[in-house]
Structure formats: structure tokens, C-alpha cells
Scaffold this motif. Sequence first.
Motif, PDB file in Angstrom:
ATOM      1  N   PHE A  34      29.274  -5.772  52.412  1.00 38.16           N
ATOM      2  CA  PHE A  34      30.675  -6.110  52.421  1.00 38.16           C
ATOM      3  C   PHE A  34      30.845  -7.605  52.617  1.00 38.16           C
ATOM      4  O   PHE A  34      29.934  -8.286  53.072  1.00 38.16           O
ATOM      5  CB  PHE A  34      31.455  -5.299  53.471  1.00 38.16           C
ATOM      6  CG  PHE A  34      30.893  -5.382  54.865  1.00 38.16           C
ATOM      7  CD1 PHE A  34      31.323  -6.356  55.748  1.00 38.16           C
ATOM      8  CD2 PHE A  34      29.955  -4.465  55.294  1.00 38.16           C
ATOM      9  CE1 PHE A  34      30.800  -6.427  57.025  1.00 38.16           C
ATOM     10  CE2 PHE A  34      29.423  -4.525  56.569  1.00 38.16           C
ATOM     11  CZ  PHE A  34      29.861  -5.513  57.440  1.00 38.16           C
ATOM     12  N   ILE A  35      32.012  -8.091  52.213  1.00 37.40           N
ATOM     13  CA  ILE A  35      32.382  -9.483  52.429  1.00 37.40           C
ATOM     14  C   ILE A  35      33.063  -9.533  53.783  1.00 37.40           C
ATOM     15  O   ILE A  35      34.016  -8.791  54.030  1.00 37.40           O
ATOM     16  CB  ILE A  35      33.374  -9.973  51.344  1.00 37.40           C
ATOM     17  CG1 ILE A  35      32.796  -9.827  49.946  1.00 37.40           C
ATOM     18  CG2 ILE A  35      33.849 -11.380  51.630  1.00 37.40           C
ATOM     19  CD1 ILE A  35      31.784 -10.848  49.560  1.00 37.40           C
ATOM     20  N   SER A  36      32.571 -10.388  54.678  1.00 39.15           N
ATOM     21  CA  SER A  36      33.251 -10.535  55.964  1.00 39.15           C
ATOM     22  C   SER A  36      34.136 -11.778  55.908  1.00 39.15           C
ATOM     23  O   SER A  36      33.800 -12.774  55.269  1.00 39.15           O
ATOM     24  CB  SER A  36      32.246 -10.620  57.115  1.00 39.15           C
ATOM     25  OG  SER A  36      31.490 -11.792  57.052  1.00 39.15           O
ATOM     26  N   VAL A  46      35.383  -6.062  53.795  1.00 41.03           N
ATOM     27  CA  VAL A  46      35.790  -5.195  52.693  1.00 41.03           C
ATOM     28  C   VAL A  46      34.559  -4.933  51.830  1.00 41.03           C
ATOM     29  O   VAL A  46      33.698  -5.802  51.669  1.00 41.03           O
ATOM     30  CB  VAL A  46      36.941  -5.781  51.832  1.00 41.03           C
ATOM     31  CG1 VAL A  46      38.237  -5.827  52.616  1.00 41.03           C
ATOM     32  CG2 VAL A  46      36.602  -7.143  51.291  1.00 41.03           C
ATOM     33  N   ASP A  47      34.498  -3.730  51.291  1.00 39.76           N
ATOM     34  CA  ASP A  47      33.393  -3.304  50.432  1.00 39.76           C
ATOM     35  C   ASP A  47      33.201  -4.324  49.315  1.00 39.76           C
ATOM     36  O   ASP A  47      34.132  -4.636  48.577  1.00 39.76           O
ATOM     37  CB  ASP A  47      33.715  -1.926  49.872  1.00 39.76           C
ATOM     38  CG  ASP A  47      32.610  -1.345  49.000  1.00 39.76           C
ATOM     39  OD1 ASP A  47      31.604  -2.041  48.732  1.00 39.76           O
ATOM     40  OD2 ASP A  47      32.764  -0.191  48.578  1.00 39.76           O
ATOM     41  N   ALA A 158      35.454  -5.224  61.833  1.00 38.95           N
ATOM     42  CA  ALA A 158      36.257  -4.039  61.502  1.00 38.95           C
ATOM     43  C   ALA A 158      36.304  -3.920  59.989  1.00 38.95           C
ATOM     44  O   ALA A 158      36.701  -4.860  59.291  1.00 38.95           O
ATOM     45  CB  ALA A 158      37.660  -4.186  62.074  1.00 38.95           C
ATOM     46  N   LEU A 159      35.890  -2.776  59.470  1.00 42.45           N
ATOM     47  CA  LEU A 159      35.847  -2.553  58.030  1.00 42.45           C
ATOM     48  C   LEU A 159      37.170  -1.958  57.559  1.00 42.45           C
ATOM     49  O   LEU A 159      37.630  -0.941  58.089  1.00 42.45           O
ATOM     50  CB  LEU A 159      34.686  -1.625  57.678  1.00 42.45           C
ATOM     51  CG  LEU A 159      33.316  -2.126  58.152  1.00 42.45           C
ATOM     52  CD1 LEU A 159      32.234  -1.114  57.826  1.00 42.45           C
ATOM     53  CD2 LEU A 159      32.998  -3.478  57.539  1.00 42.45           C
ATOM     54  N   ILE A 160      37.773  -2.607  56.579  1.00 39.13           N
ATOM     55  CA  ILE A 160      39.087  -2.186  56.089  1.00 39.13           C
ATOM     56  C   ILE A 160      38.924  -1.053  55.090  1.00 39.13           C
ATOM     57  O   ILE A 160      38.124  -1.125  54.163  1.00 39.13           O
ATOM     58  CB  ILE A 160      39.824  -3.380  55.452  1.00 39.13           C
ATOM     59  CG1 ILE A 160      40.065  -4.448  56.516  1.00 39.13           C
ATOM     60  CG2 ILE A 160      41.136  -2.933  54.819  1.00 39.13           C
ATOM     61  CD1 ILE A 160      40.677  -5.714  55.990  1.00 39.13           C
ATOM     62  N   ASP A 161      39.691   0.003  55.305  1.00 39.62           N
ATOM     63  CA  ASP A 161      39.730   1.154  54.402  1.00 39.62           C
ATOM     64  C   ASP A 161      40.786   0.836  53.341  1.00 39.62           C
ATOM     65  O   ASP A 161      41.969   1.092  53.530  1.00 39.62           O
ATOM     66  CB  ASP A 161      40.100   2.408  55.194  1.00 39.62           C
ATOM     67  CG  ASP A 161      40.050   3.668  54.354  1.00 39.62           C
ATOM     68  OD1 ASP A 161      39.988   3.562  53.106  1.00 39.62           O
ATOM     69  OD2 ASP A 161      40.101   4.752  54.940  1.00 39.62           O
TER      70      ASP A 161
END
Length: 176
Positions: A34-36, A46-47, A158-161
Amino acid sequence: MSQIAVSQDAAPTVQPAEWNGSAGAQVAGNQTQFISFAIGDDQYGVDIMAVREIKGWSDITHLPKQPEYVRGVLNLRGAIVPIVDLRCRFGQGLTETTPLHIVIIVQIGGRQIGLIGDRVLDIVSVDASQIQKVPRTGNAQQTDFLSGLVTHDNVMIALIDLPNLLTVQDEGATEH
């Protein structure tokens, strides 16, 4: 600011629901990327397969009667892309944009959406088993935007859905 193009022909997409070690994640060798990026002192991801490009901040066209977090639209090579202020969407107030801010263009279903961030940090690769579930609190809607949490280099990301970000965003709308 230079643009970073992300190839759309890379490894199969690992969906957020698959990050906890499902068969889909195993196809990708249990690794997900993912891109942080940062919003204030907080880090989000985000993926990488959803990211189409990252561009520097540019003027956008404001539209009337939009939610506060939809800052307007951007004409991206003929495509009209809505720009979402994640800081505002997460209840932290409007982003005071400067030329140093970035817009991450992501593909969600058949739609392109721009996400305002303060700065891109890194491309992070982690084992899918490292991604933890988001603890649910009394106001679960506040965490519905997140698909998981991961610690990388002693920092919580925190990974955004992304699909859920739009679903929750469109709750009050009559169109989908």
C-alpha cells in the motif's frame, strides 16, 4: 511536484477483506502493498493496486450543495474526478491546502476519486497476517472507513477501506 505513475498490470489486487490471510491474499504470496501517506501526524494507507496516480495539489472547481468533505472536482485528462478531503471526512476539520499537498487518485469500482493528503510517505509491503482488525467502539461509523491497522517501522498505519469510504459517504444520497 513530480507525478508517480503506478502500473495497472502488476500483481493481482488484494482486497481489504482479504488482508487477514484469506486465499486471495495467499495468491499474492501473503504480501500486500500500500501507499502510505500523512494527514497531520497520522499515517494512512491505501491499496497500491487502487492507486492510479499521485499528483501535486492544483486548483479544483467547487460544486454547490456537496457535503463539506467533497471539496470539488478536478479535470484529469478529460475525466471529472471528485476530490475528497480525508481530514474533513475523518472529522478533523477542513484541510487548508497549499502547493505542498498531494492528491492520490484511486480507482474504486468504475469511479476515480481524488484523496487529499498532506504528503506521501512510502510504498509499504507487509505480510497480510500483520494486519490487525480495527477495534470497534460505541460509534462504529467513525471506524467504518478503515479496513485494518498495521505497525510498520514502529508507526501505526490505518488502512483505508476505499469501497466503504464511498458507501458510507453516499448513505444519504439517492444515487449510487
